[in-house]
Design a protein around this motif. Structure first.
Motif, PDB file in Angstrom:
ATOM      1  N   VAL A 118       0.825  -1.219   0.000  1.00 39.67           N
ATOM      2  CA  VAL A 118       0.000   0.000   0.000  1.00 39.67           C
ATOM      3  C   VAL A 118       0.856   1.265   0.000  1.00 39.67           C
ATOM      4  O   VAL A 118       0.377   2.351  -0.297  1.00 39.67           O
ATOM      5  CB  VAL A 118      -0.949   0.025   1.224  1.00 39.67           C
ATOM      6  CG1 VAL A 118      -1.981  -1.086   1.120  1.00 39.67           C
ATOM      7  CG2 VAL A 118      -0.176  -0.072   2.525  1.00 39.67           C
ATOM      8  N   SER A 119       2.142   1.122   0.362  1.00 35.16           N
ATOM      9  CA  SER A 119       3.051   2.265   0.346  1.00 35.16           C
ATOM     10  C   SER A 119       4.440   1.749   0.003  1.00 35.16           C
ATOM     11  O   SER A 119       4.970   0.881   0.687  1.00 35.16           O
ATOM     12  CB  SER A 119       3.054   2.947   1.717  1.00 35.16           C
ATOM     13  OG  SER A 119       3.946   4.041   1.708  1.00 35.16           O
ATOM     14  N   PRO A 120       5.041   2.242  -1.084  1.00 29.14           N
ATOM     15  CA  PRO A 120       6.333   1.706  -1.521  1.00 29.14           C
ATOM     16  C   PRO A 120       7.466   2.093  -0.571  1.00 29.14           C
ATOM     17  O   PRO A 120       7.339   3.016   0.232  1.00 29.14           O
ATOM     18  CB  PRO A 120       6.527   2.359  -2.890  1.00 29.14           C
ATOM     19  CG  PRO A 120       5.753   3.637  -2.817  1.00 29.14           C
ATOM     20  CD  PRO A 120       4.568   3.345  -1.951  1.00 29.14           C
ATOM     21  N   ALA A 121       8.558   1.370  -0.692  1.00 27.00           N
ATOM     22  CA  ALA A 121       9.756   1.702   0.087  1.00 27.00           C
ATOM     23  C   ALA A 121      10.261   3.081  -0.340  1.00 27.00           C
ATOM     24  O   ALA A 121      10.133   3.473  -1.504  1.00 27.00           O
ATOM     25  CB  ALA A 121      10.830   0.651  -0.141  1.00 27.00           C
ATOM     26  N   VAL A 122      10.812   3.824   0.598  1.00 26.16           N
ATOM     27  CA  VAL A 122      11.260   5.175   0.287  1.00 26.16           C
ATOM     28  C   VAL A 122      12.531   5.487   1.075  1.00 26.16           C
ATOM     29  O   VAL A 122      12.696   5.051   2.208  1.00 26.16           O
ATOM     30  CB  VAL A 122      10.146   6.201   0.609  1.00 26.16           C
ATOM     31  CG1 VAL A 122       9.827   6.222   2.094  1.00 26.16           C
ATOM     32  CG2 VAL A 122      10.520   7.594   0.130  1.00 26.16           C
ATOM     33  N   ASP A 123      13.430   6.239   0.411  1.00 30.26           N
ATOM     34  CA  ASP A 123      14.659   6.688   1.067  1.00 30.26           C
ATOM     35  C   ASP A 123      14.531   8.174   1.381  1.00 30.26           C
ATOM     36  O   ASP A 123      14.254   8.995   0.494  1.00 30.26           O
ATOM     37  CB  ASP A 123      15.866   6.450   0.156  1.00 30.26           C
ATOM     38  CG  ASP A 123      16.189   4.966   0.037  1.00 30.26           C
ATOM     39  OD1 ASP A 123      16.218   4.288   1.086  1.00 30.26           O
ATOM     40  OD2 ASP A 123      16.383   4.496  -1.103  1.00 30.26           O
ATOM     41  N   LYS A 124      14.746   8.506   2.653  1.00 33.18           N
ATOM     42  CA  LYS A 124      14.653   9.897   3.095  1.00 33.18           C
ATOM     43  C   LYS A 124      15.977  10.326   3.701  1.00 33.18           C
ATOM     44  O   LYS A 124      16.822   9.504   4.040  1.00 33.18           O
ATOM     45  CB  LYS A 124      13.525  10.068   4.120  1.00 33.18           C
ATOM     46  CG  LYS A 124      12.133   9.829   3.546  1.00 33.18           C
ATOM     47  CD  LYS A 124      11.055  10.082   4.603  1.00 33.18           C
ATOM     48  CE  LYS A 124       9.662   9.921   4.011  1.00 33.18           C
ATOM     49  NZ  LYS A 124       8.611  10.152   5.032  1.00 33.18           N
ATOM     50  N   VAL A 125      16.124  11.655   3.831  1.00 35.82           N
ATOM     51  CA  VAL A 125      17.356  12.203   4.389  1.00 35.82           C
ATOM     52  C   VAL A 125      16.996  13.261   5.427  1.00 35.82           C
ATOM     53  O   VAL A 125      16.203  14.164   5.163  1.00 35.82           O
ATOM     54  CB  VAL A 125      18.236  12.844   3.295  1.00 35.82           C
ATOM     55  CG1 VAL A 125      19.553  13.312   3.898  1.00 35.82           C
ATOM     56  CG2 VAL A 125      18.480  11.890   2.157  1.00 35.82           C
ATOM     57  N   LYS A 126      17.582  13.121   6.613  1.00 34.87           N
ATOM     58  CA  LYS A 126      17.440  14.148   7.641  1.00 34.87           C
ATOM     59  C   LYS A 126      18.587  15.132   7.449  1.00 34.87           C
ATOM     60  O   LYS A 126      19.755  14.740   7.423  1.00 34.87           O
ATOM     61  CB  LYS A 126      17.499  13.518   9.038  1.00 34.87           C
ATOM     62  CG  LYS A 126      17.316  14.518  10.168  1.00 34.87           C
ATOM     63  CD  LYS A 126      17.364  13.817  11.518  1.00 34.87           C
ATOM     64  CE  LYS A 126      17.214  14.807  12.663  1.00 34.87           C
ATOM     65  NZ  LYS A 126      17.297  14.130  13.985  1.00 34.87           N
ATOM     66  N   ILE A 127      18.252  16.401   7.281  1.00 34.28           N
ATOM     67  CA  ILE A 127      19.276  17.421   7.005  1.00 34.28           C
ATOM     68  C   ILE A 127      19.109  18.597   7.961  1.00 34.28           C
ATOM     69  O   ILE A 127      18.071  18.755   8.616  1.00 34.28           O
ATOM     70  CB  ILE A 127      19.175  17.934   5.549  1.00 34.28           C
ATOM     71  CG1 ILE A 127      17.794  18.584   5.318  1.00 34.28           C
ATOM     72  CG2 ILE A 127      19.436  16.823   4.550  1.00 34.28           C
ATOM     73  CD1 ILE A 127      17.660  19.311   3.992  1.00 34.28           C
ATOM     74  N   ASN A 128      20.170  19.428   8.042  1.00 34.25           N
ATOM     75  CA  ASN A 128      20.040  20.704   8.751  1.00 34.25           C
ATOM     76  C   ASN A 128      18.965  21.533   8.040  1.00 34.25           C
ATOM     77  O   ASN A 128      18.950  21.606   6.802  1.00 34.25           O
ATOM     78  CB  ASN A 128      21.358  21.472   8.739  1.00 34.25           C
ATOM     79  CG  ASN A 128      22.387  20.863   9.677  1.00 34.25           C
ATOM     80  OD1 ASN A 128      22.083  19.933  10.435  1.00 34.25           O
ATOM     81  ND2 ASN A 128      23.608  21.375   9.617  1.00 34.25           N
ATOM     82  N   LYS A 129      18.082  22.123   8.812  1.00 35.00           N
ATOM     83  CA  LYS A 129      16.978  22.865   8.218  1.00 35.00           C
ATOM     84  C   LYS A 129      17.496  23.948   7.282  1.00 35.00           C
ATOM     85  O   LYS A 129      18.379  24.730   7.631  1.00 35.00           O
ATOM     86  CB  LYS A 129      16.111  23.494   9.307  1.00 35.00           C
ATOM     87  CG  LYS A 129      14.831  24.103   8.769  1.00 35.00           C
ATOM     88  CD  LYS A 129      13.906  24.553   9.891  1.00 35.00           C
ATOM     89  CE  LYS A 129      12.611  25.106   9.318  1.00 35.00           C
ATOM     90  NZ  LYS A 129      11.688  25.538  10.395  1.00 35.00           N
ATOM     91  N   ARG A 130      16.946  23.955   6.073  1.00 39.96           N
ATOM     92  CA  ARG A 130      17.382  24.943   5.084  1.00 39.96           C
ATOM     93  C   ARG A 130      16.909  26.337   5.481  1.00 39.96           C
ATOM     94  O   ARG A 130      15.764  26.520   5.881  1.00 39.96           O
ATOM     95  CB  ARG A 130      16.809  24.600   3.712  1.00 39.96           C
ATOM     96  CG  ARG A 130      17.326  23.315   3.109  1.00 39.96           C
ATOM     97  CD  ARG A 130      16.508  22.960   1.885  1.00 39.96           C
ATOM     98  NE  ARG A 130      16.964  21.734   1.240  1.00 39.96           N
ATOM     99  CZ  ARG A 130      16.263  21.094   0.303  1.00 39.96           C
ATOM    100  NH1 ARG A 130      15.083  21.578  -0.077  1.00 39.96           N
ATOM    101  NH2 ARG A 130      16.733  19.987  -0.243  1.00 39.96           N
ATOM    102  N   PRO A 131      17.788  27.324   5.373  1.00 38.13           N
ATOM    103  CA  PRO A 131      17.344  28.700   5.657  1.00 38.13           C
ATOM    104  C   PRO A 131      16.339  29.149   4.592  1.00 38.13           C
ATOM    105  O   PRO A 131      16.450  28.782   3.416  1.00 38.13           O
ATOM    106  CB  PRO A 131      18.638  29.517   5.590  1.00 38.13           C
ATOM    107  CG  PRO A 131      19.572  28.697   4.752  1.00 38.13           C
ATOM    108  CD  PRO A 131      19.213  27.258   4.988  1.00 38.13           C
ATOM    109  N   VAL A 132      15.360  29.923   5.005  1.00 39.72           N
ATOM    110  CA  VAL A 132      14.323  30.413   4.087  1.00 39.72           C
ATOM    111  C   VAL A 132      14.486  31.916   3.925  1.00 39.72           C
ATOM    112  O   VAL A 132      14.507  32.661   4.909  1.00 39.72           O
ATOM    113  CB  VAL A 132      12.912  30.092   4.621  1.00 39.72           C
ATOM    114  CG1 VAL A 132      11.851  30.635   3.671  1.00 39.72           C
ATOM    115  CG2 VAL A 132      12.744  28.587   4.804  1.00 39.72           C
ATOM    116  N   SER A 133      14.613  32.350   2.693  1.00 44.19           N
ATOM    117  CA  SER A 133      14.803  33.778   2.428  1.00 44.19           C
ATOM    118  C   SER A 133      13.546  34.569   2.788  1.00 44.19           C
ATOM    119  O   SER A 133      12.424  34.135   2.520  1.00 44.19           O
ATOM    120  CB  SER A 133      15.142  33.999   0.953  1.00 44.19           C
ATOM    121  OG  SER A 133      15.163  35.381   0.652  1.00 44.19           O
ATOM    122  N   LEU A 134      13.756  35.733   3.397  1.00 40.62           N
ATOM    123  CA  LEU A 134      12.636  36.629   3.711  1.00 40.62           C
ATOM    124  C   LEU A 134      12.290  37.525   2.529  1.00 40.62           C
ATOM    125  O   LEU A 134      11.342  38.296   2.587  1.00 40.62           O
ATOM    126  CB  LEU A 134      12.987  37.505   4.918  1.00 40.62           C
ATOM    127  CG  LEU A 134      13.260  36.775   6.241  1.00 40.62           C
ATOM    128  CD1 LEU A 134      13.539  37.780   7.348  1.00 40.62           C
ATOM    129  CD2 LEU A 134      12.087  35.892   6.624  1.00 40.62           C
TER     130      LEU A 134
END
Length: 686
Positions: free
Chosen positions: A255-271
């Motif tokens: 019902v849900s395929p295998a998936v590869d994820k990555v935990k990263i430092n939160k990306r800065p968001v431009s104002l």
């Protein structure tokens, strides 16, 4: 380089108090100035790269970082721009009145036409001293072999400069905030200021807090970017569930395929949105884009009616979007907002020198890099160039509206009720705009059809013109006859004046609806511009169209009846000055009505407009005229029973009923009317 101590090149030791108290009215504006300077520095570096005088590193990213430190009470501005040498620091910083941007443009004017420089670096930089006790500059020039520079000043007229330790090209400015300005070391306060002034800067702006805990986010592996810092790789197995197949057998299904994820430092968001909608070509913008931008900038979730995208390169550079908002309030309470930008840097709201006054009712943004700003970028020099910009904006709005009326009349009519206050106000305030719009002003008639002024003249003036021609024919040769004006009747309140509207409809006459409070001065202007036209409210008078002629043999008796009714009503109403007219009206359902001359009513309105309440309205003849219908049974009853017990009550009721179809009764009059109505019903019930 050796350490250096020197004096700032200024003419007065009072320069800092002047900066703090006079040059900038809003102290938070220093954020805009320092970020703008960083933006200038980045723009210069990119141009040098384009001209082959410098090569940007492959991993170069144009950005401005703002770093708050509440513990140290500091605020940093770090750009990846052109940087400065020691000589340039001396020239651009210590000599306050010198503009680095101006010299840069002069030097490269033959090599580039893109002069997107913002402001005067020296003066902009010194706005930092409005909030800081001490300011440090660490900078490294792009020039090969340049040494880093560290510059400090404590807000006096002396500074120190020595070799610094910065190892990347660009400039870092550190503000040591004074006690009154500690708020600017708060991340949320600085975010608020950046969003106010710098939301659309052409360079990305990142805000962070020094020593803040690292935040993380999890993304799909295919979304990973080269500069992401990977903390952890996560593999999620496929999810299986037992399900029944077509044969009724149970089996395991993915019902849900295998998936590869990555935990990263939160990306800065431009104002900063570096490419705001107004910088794009109108053909590249969708309806959804315009609406989303409107909601984002003005926090207004009512959908605007339509908009005008301004895009001009010659004879001056101007871009922008003007929105016509949907309004449900009266004209007096309409509040628009036109935001003015210079190279995507916010300057101010509603600067009247640039924006035509009537367009202040709209909402929108205008970006004009060519505007002649003073050093603080907070005010405009009011000159001929600014007037040309204002005229251009007004012309573009008129072009849009007239074009819509010509090519999409259905939409124009649909919007008319909402946009008419803007347009009429524009006609009152701007003669050129009025000239352009005169044939595209619409009037909604009592059948809710939309007509132009020419249509109204043709519809309302036909019978009058025919009559005028007949009068001219009867006149003797050589006798001058005054040109007959076309009368256009109008309604200010459909509900209140419904009796008059029904009479007009019954006789096949037309009137237009002028229900907005801007219509009174607008009608006066129309009459001044169109000498053959006069406007008259529907209840101002009764024309012969509504009356039956009195036979000659009845004239004497009719005159006597009129005198009798006048005496009876004046006595009942205790008003010896009441003007009473008796007419044979064709509409037998109308027993009584009142009229008030157009001139008297307009004088009343003018008195209210200018708060002339101390003056006596009666001096302008503002008393109403009571018109009684001789054909109505109630009027005939009063005439035949002038001394009857209940006649005074009937007279008062007929007068109040007539007044109710003209204007609301005051509280005392309404109370008396209701009590009298109950009394009449009790008589009927006996």
């Amino acid at each position: 380089m050796g350490a250096k101590h020197g004096n700032l090149s200024i003419n007065s030791e009072n320069i800092f108090p002047i900066i703090k108290k006079w040059m900038y009215s809003d102290h938070d504006i220093f954020v805009r100035e320092l970020i703008s300077n960083g933006c200038d520095a980045i723009t210069k570096l990119k141009k040098l790269d384009m001209m082959g005088e410098y090569q940007l590193p492959d991993d170069y990213k144009a950005s401005i970082k703002v770093v708050v430190n509440p513990e140290e009470k500091t605020l940093k501005f770090i750009d990846t721009g052109i940087g400065m040498t020691a000589d340039e620091v001396e020239e651009y910083i210590t000599q306050i009145a010198f503009s680095g941007a101006t010299e840069f443009l002069e030097k490269y004017k033959d090599k580039t036409t893109d002069d997107q420089m913002i402001g005067h670096f020296g003066l902009g930089f010194y706005s930092a001293f409005m909030v800081a006790d001490e300011v440090h500059i660490d900078t490294l020039s792009y020039k090969e072999g340049a040494a880093p520079v560290h510059w400090t000043c404590d807000g006096g007229t002396e500074y120190d400069m020595e070799e610094g330790s910065k190892n990347t090209v660009g400039t870092e400015i550190t503000l040591f905030l004074n006690e009154e300005s500690v708020q600017f070391s708060n991340e949320y306060r600085v975010r608020e200021v950046i969003e106010k002034y710098c939301s659309f800067m052409p360079v990305e702006i990142f805000l962070s807090k020094e020593n803040a805990e690292q935040e993380y986010e999890t993304i799909l592996e295919e979304e990973l970017k080269d500069d992401d810092v990977i903390v952890e790789r996560i593999h999620e197995e496929a999810k299986m569930e037992e399900k029944e197949n077509e044969n009724g057998e149970k089996e395991m299904v993915e019902v849900s395929p295998a998936v590869d994820k990555v935990k990263i430092n939160k990306r800065p968001v431009s104002l900063s949105d570096t490419t705001p909608l107004w910088t794009k070509h109108p053909n590249d913008c969708t309806k959804e884009d315009y609406i989303e931008f409107y909601r984002k900038v003005f926090m207004d979730y009512k959908e605007p009616l339509f908009w005008i995208h301004l895009n001009m390169d010659y004879p001056f550079n101007l871009k922008g979007i003007l929105y016509f908002p949907k309004i449900n309030t009266e004209y007096d309470s309409v509040e628009g907002k036109i935001k003015l930008y210079n190279n995507q840097v916010f300057i101010a709201d509603n600067i009247k020198e640039v924006i035509p006054e009537f367009l202040m009712l709209l909402k929108g943004v205008i970006d004009c890099p060519d505007l002649p700003l003073n050093v603080s970028r907070s005010a405009l020099q009011n000159d001929g160039f600014v007037n040309k910009i204002s005229d251009y904006i007004s012309k573009k709005v008129a072009d849009k509206l007239t074009g819509m009326c010509k090519t999409d009349r259905e939409s124009y009519e649909k919007y008319w009720d909402d946009i008419s206050p803007f347009i009429k106000f524009g006609c009152l305030k701007d003669e050129k705009f009025c000239d352009k719009m005169s044939d595209y002003i619409l009037f909604k008639n009592i059948d809710h059809e939309y007509l132009t002024l020419k249509d109204c003249i043709a519809k309302n003036g036909g019978a009058e013109e025919t009559k005028a021609e007949e009068e001219k024919t009867e006149a003797s040769e050589g006798e001058n006859t005054e040109e007959k004006k076309v009368t256009i009747y109008y309604v200010t309140d459909e509900q209140q004046q419904s009796q008059y509207i029904n009479m007009f409809k019954q006789e096949g006459l037309d009137a237009v609806l002028l229900t907005h409070n801007i219509d009174s001065p607008f009608v006066t202007q129309l009459e001044q511009r169109n000498e053959n036209v006069q406007f008259q409210r529907i209840d101002a008078d009764l024309t012969d169209t509504f009356k039956e002629e009195v036979a000659k043999e009845e004239e004497e008796a009719f005159k006597a009846d009129t005198e009798t009714l006048t005496d009876v009503f004046r006595k009942a109403l205790e008003n010896d000055k009441l003007e009473v007219k008796v007419e044979k009206l064709k509409n037998e359902n109308v027993a009584s009505m009142v009229t008030l001359s157009e001139q008297s009513r307009r004088m009343q309105e003018m008195m209210k407009m200018y708060n002339m309440y101390g003056m006596d309205p009666s001096m302008f003849g503002t008393d109403v005229t009571l018109v009684l219908n001789a054909n109505h049974p109630l009027v005939q009853y009063v005439l035949k029973n002038k001394d009857g017990e209940h006649v005074p009550m009937f007279c008062k009721q007929l007068f109040d009923l007539a007044m109710l179809s003209n204007k609301p009764l005051n509280p005392e009059e309404m109370t008396a009317f209701i009590n009298r109505s109950n009394e009449i019903m009790m008589l009927l019930a006996k």
